[in-house]
Design a protein around this motif. Structure first.
Motif, PDB file in Angstrom:
ATOM      1  N   LYS A   1       0.841  -1.186   0.000  1.00 19.39           N
ATOM      2  CA  LYS A   1       0.000   0.000   0.000  1.00 19.39           C
ATOM      3  C   LYS A   1       0.880   1.240   0.000  1.00 19.39           C
ATOM      4  CE  LYS A   1      -3.793  -2.185   2.555  1.00 19.39           C
ATOM      5  NZ  LYS A   1      -4.623  -2.112   3.779  1.00 19.39           N
ATOM      6  N   ALA A   2       0.365   2.296  -0.623  1.00 24.38           N
ATOM      7  CA  ALA A   2       1.106   3.561  -0.612  1.00 24.38           C
ATOM      8  C   ALA A   2       1.158   4.107   0.803  1.00 24.38           C
ATOM      9  CB  ALA A   2       0.430   4.566  -1.547  1.00 24.38           C
ATOM     10  N   SER A   3       2.262   4.733   1.137  1.00 23.65           N
ATOM     11  CA  SER A   3       2.424   5.276   2.475  1.00 23.65           C
ATOM     12  C   SER A   3       1.751   6.630   2.574  1.00 23.65           C
ATOM     13  CB  SER A   3       3.918   5.421   2.781  1.00 23.65           C
ATOM     14  OG  SER A   3       4.402   6.614   2.218  1.00 23.65           O
ATOM     15  N   PRO A   4       1.517   7.126   3.801  1.00 20.32           N
ATOM     16  CA  PRO A   4       0.920   8.449   3.961  1.00 20.32           C
ATOM     17  C   PRO A   4       1.855   9.579   3.552  1.00 20.32           C
ATOM     18  CG  PRO A   4       1.598   7.556   6.089  1.00 20.32           C
ATOM     19  CD  PRO A   4       1.746   6.451   5.092  1.00 20.32           C
ATOM     20  N   HIS A   5       3.063   9.252   3.113  1.00 26.43           N
ATOM     21  CA  HIS A   5       4.035  10.273   2.720  1.00 26.43           C
ATOM     22  C   HIS A   5       3.965  10.572   1.231  1.00 26.43           C
ATOM     23  CE1 HIS A   5       6.030  10.240   6.663  1.00 26.43           C
ATOM     24  NE2 HIS A   5       5.685   8.982   6.658  1.00 26.43           N
ATOM     25  N   ALA A   6       3.036   9.921   0.506  1.00 35.35           N
ATOM     26  CA  ALA A   6       2.959  10.102  -0.934  1.00 35.35           C
ATOM     27  C   ALA A   6       2.258  11.402  -1.306  1.00 35.35           C
ATOM     28  CB  ALA A   6       2.224   8.914  -1.562  1.00 35.35           C
ATOM     29  N   GLY A   7       2.643  11.947  -2.461  1.00 32.69           N
ATOM     30  CA  GLY A   7       1.939  13.076  -3.034  1.00 32.69           C
ATOM     31  C   GLY A   7       2.416  14.450  -2.635  1.00 32.69           C
ATOM     32  N   PHE A   8       3.602  14.569  -2.067  1.00 29.66           N
ATOM     33  CA  PHE A   8       4.057  15.859  -1.551  1.00 29.66           C
ATOM     34  C   PHE A   8       5.350  16.368  -2.188  1.00 29.66           C
ATOM     35  CE2 PHE A   8       1.425  13.954   1.700  1.00 29.66           C
ATOM     36  CZ  PHE A   8       0.618  15.008   2.109  1.00 29.66           C
ATOM     37  N   VAL A   9       6.151  15.470  -2.730  1.00 26.80           N
ATOM     38  CA  VAL A   9       7.469  15.860  -3.248  1.00 26.80           C
ATOM     39  C   VAL A   9       7.373  16.233  -4.726  1.00 26.80           C
ATOM     40  CG1 VAL A   9       9.846  15.108  -3.634  1.00 26.80           C
ATOM     41  CG2 VAL A   9       8.639  14.383  -1.576  1.00 26.80           C
TER      42      VAL A   9
ATOM     43  N   GLY B   1      22.790  19.932  -3.191  1.00 22.72           N
ATOM     44  CA  GLY B   1      21.524  19.649  -3.855  1.00 22.72           C
ATOM     45  C   GLY B   1      20.381  19.468  -2.896  1.00 22.72           C
ATOM     46  N   SER B   2      20.535  19.956  -1.667  1.00 23.85           N
ATOM     47  CA  SER B   2      19.617  19.608  -0.589  1.00 23.85           C
ATOM     48  C   SER B   2      18.619  20.697  -0.212  1.00 23.85           C
ATOM     49  CB  SER B   2      20.419  19.210   0.661  1.00 23.85           C
ATOM     50  OG  SER B   2      21.182  18.055   0.405  1.00 23.85           O
ATOM     51  N   SER B   3      18.384  21.631  -1.102  1.00 21.43           N
ATOM     52  CA  SER B   3      17.339  22.614  -0.828  1.00 21.43           C
ATOM     53  C   SER B   3      15.971  21.944  -0.920  1.00 21.43           C
ATOM     54  CB  SER B   3      17.427  23.765  -1.834  1.00 21.43           C
ATOM     55  OG  SER B   3      18.688  24.401  -1.767  1.00 21.43           O
ATOM     56  N   CYS B   4      14.986  22.536  -0.267  1.00 22.07           N
ATOM     57  CA  CYS B   4      13.647  21.954  -0.204  1.00 22.07           C
ATOM     58  C   CYS B   4      13.066  21.756  -1.605  1.00 22.07           C
ATOM     59  CB  CYS B   4      12.734  22.860   0.623  1.00 22.07           C
ATOM     60  SG  CYS B   4      11.029  22.286   0.722  1.00 22.07           S
ATOM     61  N   ALA B   5      12.503  20.574  -1.850  1.00 19.42           N
ATOM     62  CA  ALA B   5      11.861  20.264  -3.130  1.00 19.42           C
ATOM     63  C   ALA B   5      10.432  19.785  -2.916  1.00 19.42           C
ATOM     64  CB  ALA B   5      12.670  19.216  -3.886  1.00 19.42           C
ATOM     65  N   MET B   6       9.788  20.289  -1.870  1.00 12.38           N
ATOM     66  CA  MET B   6       8.389  19.944  -1.618  1.00 12.38           C
ATOM     67  C   MET B   6       7.469  20.784  -2.503  1.00 12.38           C
ATOM     68  SD  MET B   6       8.656  17.584   0.650  1.00 12.38           S
ATOM     69  CE  MET B   6       6.989  17.395   1.270  1.00 12.38           C
ATOM     70  N   LYS B   7       6.329  20.249  -2.861  1.00 10.69           N
ATOM     71  CA  LYS B   7       5.370  21.009  -3.648  1.00 10.69           C
ATOM     72  C   LYS B   7       4.875  22.226  -2.873  1.00 10.69           C
ATOM     73  CE  LYS B   7       3.752  16.995  -6.284  1.00 10.69           C
ATOM     74  NZ  LYS B   7       2.613  16.086  -6.562  1.00 10.69           N
ATOM     75  N   ALA B   8       4.870  22.122  -1.540  1.00 12.77           N
ATOM     76  CA  ALA B   8       4.342  23.199  -0.702  1.00 12.77           C
ATOM     77  C   ALA B   8       5.387  24.259  -0.367  1.00 12.77           C
ATOM     78  CB  ALA B   8       3.767  22.620   0.593  1.00 12.77           C
ATOM     79  N   ARG B   9       6.553  24.206  -1.028  1.00 15.77           N
ATOM     80  CA  ARG B   9       7.564  25.240  -0.784  1.00 15.77           C
ATOM     81  C   ARG B   9       7.096  26.562  -1.398  1.00 15.77           C
ATOM     82  NH1 ARG B   9       8.874  22.703  -5.391  1.00 15.77           N
ATOM     83  NH2 ARG B   9       9.813  23.908  -7.101  1.00 15.77           N
TER      84      ARG B   9
END
Length: 298
Positions: free
Chosen positions: A3-11, A229-237
């Motif tokens: 099953k997909a984890s609750p961490h999916a859909g954000f990066v 290369g470690s700056s934030c890459a979240m969709k919510a940035r």
């Protein structure tokens, strides 16, 4: 099926690739933290009794783990996989140096593949070790990558990885609490253990340590994160420029955390390993019962 984890859909996965592609050429000047975590992971192999013929390095970047793995397992074929082709290309230029140091010939050159860790271009059961240093927190969901690692491992094979946990860069999140994401979303140690079991791995072992880096000023910390290369890459940035008021407020809040003249940056490093064992059920759910044949003369 996992099953997909609750961490999916954000990066923002394309952004991850772009960040590491931009950092590739000078990555050797910014990957000191990854090298240190790799060193600590390599020490954990001292307690593993395994003679692999093939090792897959997921998220290999420029191949920072290759020298240590080649020295430990000189007979093993090395395969490195990374989402950023620029990282793989940059890694080829440093290959000759560590091969001369190890006394290895041309035949030891690792195979480098540009691909997604969630869709490995490899057949099932083709490797004995899957190695992954600081990759999982860059994935939208660790579960597909862990499931693929299980698929390509041979029975008796080992997955060993490191990733970052929820306390990583907690100072940055606290200081810049403006509703935007300023760090990656990190999976908890216990969640990762559950994911391993859900993907079919056996005997998962998880442990964690906290590494605190300190800086003279915030600009130096941001520069090091960019170099790695470690700056934030979240969709919510925040996708535009930070407003002057928010920027000044965040900097002042971070300055309030200064200790002994230095600004702290916390990294929670999670280490995990697990084994692939013979399946107990067929794909359609039927139990597998194994019988050992009697030895001759018994």
């Amino acid at each position: 099926m996992s099953k997909a984890s609750p961490h999916a859909g954000f990066v923002d996965q394309p952004q991850v690739g772009r960040r590491f592609a931009r950092a590739a050429a000078a990555y050797g000047e910014g990957d000191f933290f990854a090298r240190e975590v790799d060193r600590r992971m390599q020490e954990r192999l001292d307690f593993v009794k395994l003679e692999p013929t093939r090792i897959l390095d997921l998220g290999c970047s420029r191949g920072g783990s290759f020298a240590g793995l080649a020295a430990r397992y000189p007979q093993a074929e090395l395969i490195g996989l990374d989402v950023a082709p620029a990282m793989l290309l940059a890694g080829r230029t440093q290959r000759a140096g560590w091969q001369r140091w190890l006394g290895l010939g041309k035949q030891a050159e690792p195979l480098r593949l540009a691909a997604d860790a969630a869709h490995l271009p490899l057949k099932s059961r083709v490797t004995q070790i899957v190695w992954s240093n600081l990759l999982l927190h860059w994935l939208d969901d660790p579960v597909p990558a862990l499931a693929e690692a299980h698929r390509v491992l041979d029975v008796g094979g080992l997955l060993m990885f490191s990733t970052l946990g929820p306390d990583t860069l907690k100072e940055l999140r606290t200081a810049f609490s403006d509703g935007y994401a300023h760090t990656q979303r990190f999976a908890d140690l216990h969640d990762l253990g559950d994911m391993l079991v859900g993907c079919g791995f056996a005997d998962p072992v998880m442990d964690m340590e906290v590494i605190t880096l300190t800086y003279d000023d915030l600009d130096t910390m941001f520069a090091e994160l960019r170099a790695a290369g470690s700056s934030c890459a979240m969709k919510a940035r925040r996708h535009g420029l930070t407003g002057r008021k928010s920027w000044d407020s965040g900097r002042a809040a971070y300055e309030a955390m200064r200790k002994d003249g230095r600004l702290p940056a916390t990294f929670e490093v999670i280490y995990g390993h697990a084994w692939k064992v013979a399946p107990k059920k067929t794909p359609d759910g039927r139990a597998i019962v194994r019988f050992d044949l009697p030895r001759k003369g018994s």
